[in-house]
Design a protein around this motif. Structure first.
Motif, short mmCIF file in Angstrom:
data_model
loop_
_atom_site.label_atom_id
_atom_site.label_comp_id
_atom_site.label_asym_id
_atom_site.label_seq_id
_atom_site.Cartn_x
_atom_site.Cartn_y
_atom_site.Cartn_z
N GLU A 403 37.23 -9.53 -70.31
CA GLU A 403 37.79 -9.58 -72.06
C GLU A 403 38.26 -7.91 -72.63
O GLU A 403 38.61 -8.28 -73.08
CB GLU A 403 35.91 -10.03 -72.23
CG GLU A 403 35.78 -11.67 -72.25
CD GLU A 403 35.03 -12.56 -73.36
OE1 GLU A 403 34.87 -11.63 -74.57
OE2 GLU A 403 34.14 -13.06 -73.30
N LEU A 404 36.47 -6.98 -71.74
CA LEU A 404 37.67 -5.66 -72.46
C LEU A 404 38.71 -5.27 -72.13
O LEU A 404 39.27 -4.89 -72.59
CB LEU A 404 36.53 -4.55 -71.32
CG LEU A 404 35.12 -5.14 -72.07
CD1 LEU A 404 33.90 -3.99 -71.85
CD2 LEU A 404 34.64 -4.25 -73.46
N ASP A 405 39.55 -5.71 -70.95
CA ASP A 405 40.37 -5.67 -70.22
C ASP A 405 41.25 -6.11 -71.31
O ASP A 405 42.54 -5.57 -71.59
CB ASP A 405 40.44 -5.67 -68.60
CG ASP A 405 39.68 -4.74 -67.65
OD1 ASP A 405 39.70 -3.57 -68.52
OD2 ASP A 405 39.61 -5.51 -66.56
N LEU A 424 43.32 3.10 -84.44
CA LEU A 424 43.62 2.68 -83.83
C LEU A 424 43.39 3.27 -82.19
O LEU A 424 42.93 2.63 -82.14
CB LEU A 424 45.80 2.31 -83.36
CG LEU A 424 46.54 1.49 -82.14
CD1 LEU A 424 45.67 0.33 -82.58
CD2 LEU A 424 47.57 1.75 -81.97
N TYR A 425 43.65 4.39 -81.77
CA TYR A 425 42.84 5.32 -81.53
C TYR A 425 41.60 4.93 -80.86
O TYR A 425 40.76 5.16 -80.40
CB TYR A 425 43.24 7.17 -81.40
CG TYR A 425 44.34 6.63 -81.05
CD1 TYR A 425 45.18 5.95 -79.61
CD2 TYR A 425 45.70 7.44 -81.05
CE1 TYR A 425 46.41 6.75 -78.86
CE2 TYR A 425 47.13 7.58 -81.67
CZ TYR A 425 47.51 6.83 -80.00
OH TYR A 425 48.86 7.33 -79.67
N ALA A 426 40.64 5.56 -82.44
CA ALA A 426 39.51 4.93 -82.29
C ALA A 426 39.01 3.71 -81.72
O ALA A 426 38.24 3.51 -81.27
CB ALA A 426 38.96 5.04 -84.28
N ILE A 431 36.47 0.33 -77.24
CA ILE A 431 36.66 -0.51 -76.04
C ILE A 431 35.65 0.37 -75.16
O ILE A 431 35.13 0.32 -74.34
CB ILE A 431 37.57 -1.14 -76.14
CG1 ILE A 431 38.48 -1.52 -77.26
CG2 ILE A 431 38.57 -1.78 -74.84
CD1 ILE A 431 39.75 -2.05 -77.31
N TYR A 432 36.75 1.35 -75.16
CA TYR A 432 36.03 2.77 -73.61
C TYR A 432 35.00 2.68 -74.06
O TYR A 432 34.03 2.83 -72.55
CB TYR A 432 37.11 3.57 -73.57
CG TYR A 432 36.59 4.51 -72.68
CD1 TYR A 432 37.12 4.59 -71.11
CD2 TYR A 432 36.44 5.77 -72.86
CE1 TYR A 432 36.68 5.27 -70.38
CE2 TYR A 432 35.51 6.64 -71.44
CZ TYR A 432 36.26 6.40 -69.87
OH TYR A 432 35.37 6.99 -69.24
N ALA A 433 33.92 2.85 -74.74
CA ALA A 433 32.76 3.36 -74.43
C ALA A 433 32.04 2.20 -74.20
O ALA A 433 31.00 1.91 -73.44
CB ALA A 433 32.94 3.26 -76.36
#
Length: 452
Positions: A403-405, A424-426, A431-433
């Motif tokens: 789901e994250l991918d 957008l980058y935030a 998501i990465y965090a």
């Protein structure tokens, strides 16, 4: 589609949607104002003129030609004269008409909604008589100078409805002459002129501008003279609707010295009268045309004496007053009639809309900002759901990673203006965090091979 073009189209769409409510309000207000104000006039207008061959009829043709250039058809309605024109205006059979001074009832006609577009010209009272008839009265002189001299003559005072009989009867009464004691007839102007030339009547009274073909004909006819009103000033003091004017020596024909001396005459002032039901744009067009048709010098006036608002019996309409005494808006010199009229009739609405748009326009930037940011923020709800599952270890670990991918792939397809890329980058960092926490706090369980 190139990414840059896609971004431009998306930003344009957001701007249009954000400004949509304001545009809708403005268009709705304009449509309502257009419907209520009805700025564009009808394409036809009825002008009550006068008998055939009269100055009214001739001027009617000139107005028809002037308004035709603006796409307005003027329907000329022949009448018996000023009194008949007034009656047609009162009944709504005509929109505009020529009305001689002394014909209108200032109180009743103002209440009936009649208004003046300005006074146009002097309309003298021409009293033509046969020289041989004058000699019967005074063999020593072929000139008539006073109304009492007409007692024994055959007099035509124009047709009922022209307004002339009423004026003449008032003048006779001022001379202590009862109209019923006179030999009066009421032929129309053209037959009356023929009867005078044929000797069937002795005197013909006409009220018309000097441009009238009938007046021009009698001024040059042999054996026909024009009465000199020596008491013209006295008549003008007794009757407010009359003015003392002078027909200058030689004005009819300088080479022939016609007339051979100044002739004192009486004149009423003719006005252009309109109903309050007549479209304001049509009243404006007629008033502006009058500036061109009647501003020249004439036999009884200097250049630019007419049209004027000084001698109108009825209240002057705003259109007439603006055309005669005011300065026309600059845009009338550059725009066609329909566009100039639209601005003229709706300038107050347009100004109000500008004032209204100032506060309304302030909501467009927040709406635009909300639409762009919502493209990013709406994915936080899904990210929060995944984060909650990670914290409670609900569901399948690998499914949460998938789901994250998927969420990460979606965010890479979001297009936002450069000024909003930090948000957008935030989202991507968040998501990465979450993925990092999932991998750190929920390690993958070893498989069977690893356990052995």
């Amino acid at each position: 589609m190139p990414k840059t073009l896609k971004l431009i189209l998306l930003s344009l769409r957001d701007l249009i949607v954000s400004a949509g409510p304001v545009v809708f309000i403005v268009i709705g207000a304009l449509a309502a104002a257009y419907w209520y104000l009805d700025p564009q006039p009808p394409k036809t207008v009825t002008l009550a003129t006068g008998p055939a061959g009269s100055a009214y009829a001739e001027f009617g043709k000139r107005y028809a030609s002037a308004l035709k250039t603006n796409g307005i058809e003027v329907v000329l309605k022949a009448t018996d004269g000023a009194a008949d024109n007034l009656q047609m205006l009162r009944s709504g059979e005509a929109d505009i008409g020529f009305v001689r001074g002394g014909s209108a009832d200032p109180v009743a006609d103002e209440e009936a909604g009649l208004m003046s577009l300005g006074s146009l010209f002097y309309e003298p009272l021409w009293l033509f008589y046969r020289s041989d008839a004058a000699r019967k009265i005074d063999p020593n002189s072929a000139a008539l100078t006073a109304l009492p001299q007409l007692r024994s003559l055959r007099i035509n005072i124009d047709k009922q409805g022209s307004g002339v009989p009423d004026i003449v009867e008032k003048m006779f009464k001022a001379n202590h002459i009862e109209a019923r004691t006179l030999r009066l007839s009421n032929l129309e102007p053209a037959p009356a002129v023929d009867a005078l030339l044929a000797g069937k009547v002795d005197v013909v009274v006409l009220a018309s501008a000097p441009q009238s073909p009938l007046v021009q004909r009698l001024l040059r006819a042999r054996g026909i003279q024009l009465m000199d009103f020596g008491q013209s000033d006295a008549y003008a003091r007794r009757f407010a609707f009359l003015s003392a004017v002078t027909l200058p020596r030689g004005v009819v024909d300088l080479a022939a010295d016609m007339p051979p001396h100044d002739v004192a005459l009486l004149a009423a002032t003719t006005s252009l009268v309109a109903s309050d039901q007549t479209h304001p744009a049509l009243r404006q067009l007629f008033a502006q045309s009058a500036q061109t048709l009647h501003s020249g010098a004439g036999w009884f006036n200097r250049a630019r004496d007419f049209p004027n608002t000084r001698t109108s019996e009825l209240p002057v309409s705003p259109e007439g007053d603006r055309a005669i005494n005011g300065t026309p808006p600059f845009w009338q010199r550059y725009l066609p009639f329909w566009a100039s009229n639209l601005i003229e009739r709706m300038w107050l609405v347009l100004g109000g809309l500008v004032v209204l748009m100032l506060p309304l326009s302030k909501i467009v930037p927040p709406l635009y900002q909300f639409r762009v940011r919502s493209r990013v923020f709406r994915w936080y709800a899904r990210l929060r759901e995944i984060e909650t599952k990670v914290d409670t270890r609900a569901g399948d670990r690998d499914a949460l990673l998938d789901e994250l991918d998927e969420l990460d792939r979606v965010t890479h397809g979001i297009a936002v203006p450069l000024s909003y890329t930090d948000e957008l980058y935030a989202l991507r960092n968040n998501i990465y965090a979450v993925r990092k926490r999932l991998l750190a706090n929920w390690p993958k369980e070893p498989g069977p091979a690893a356990a052995s």
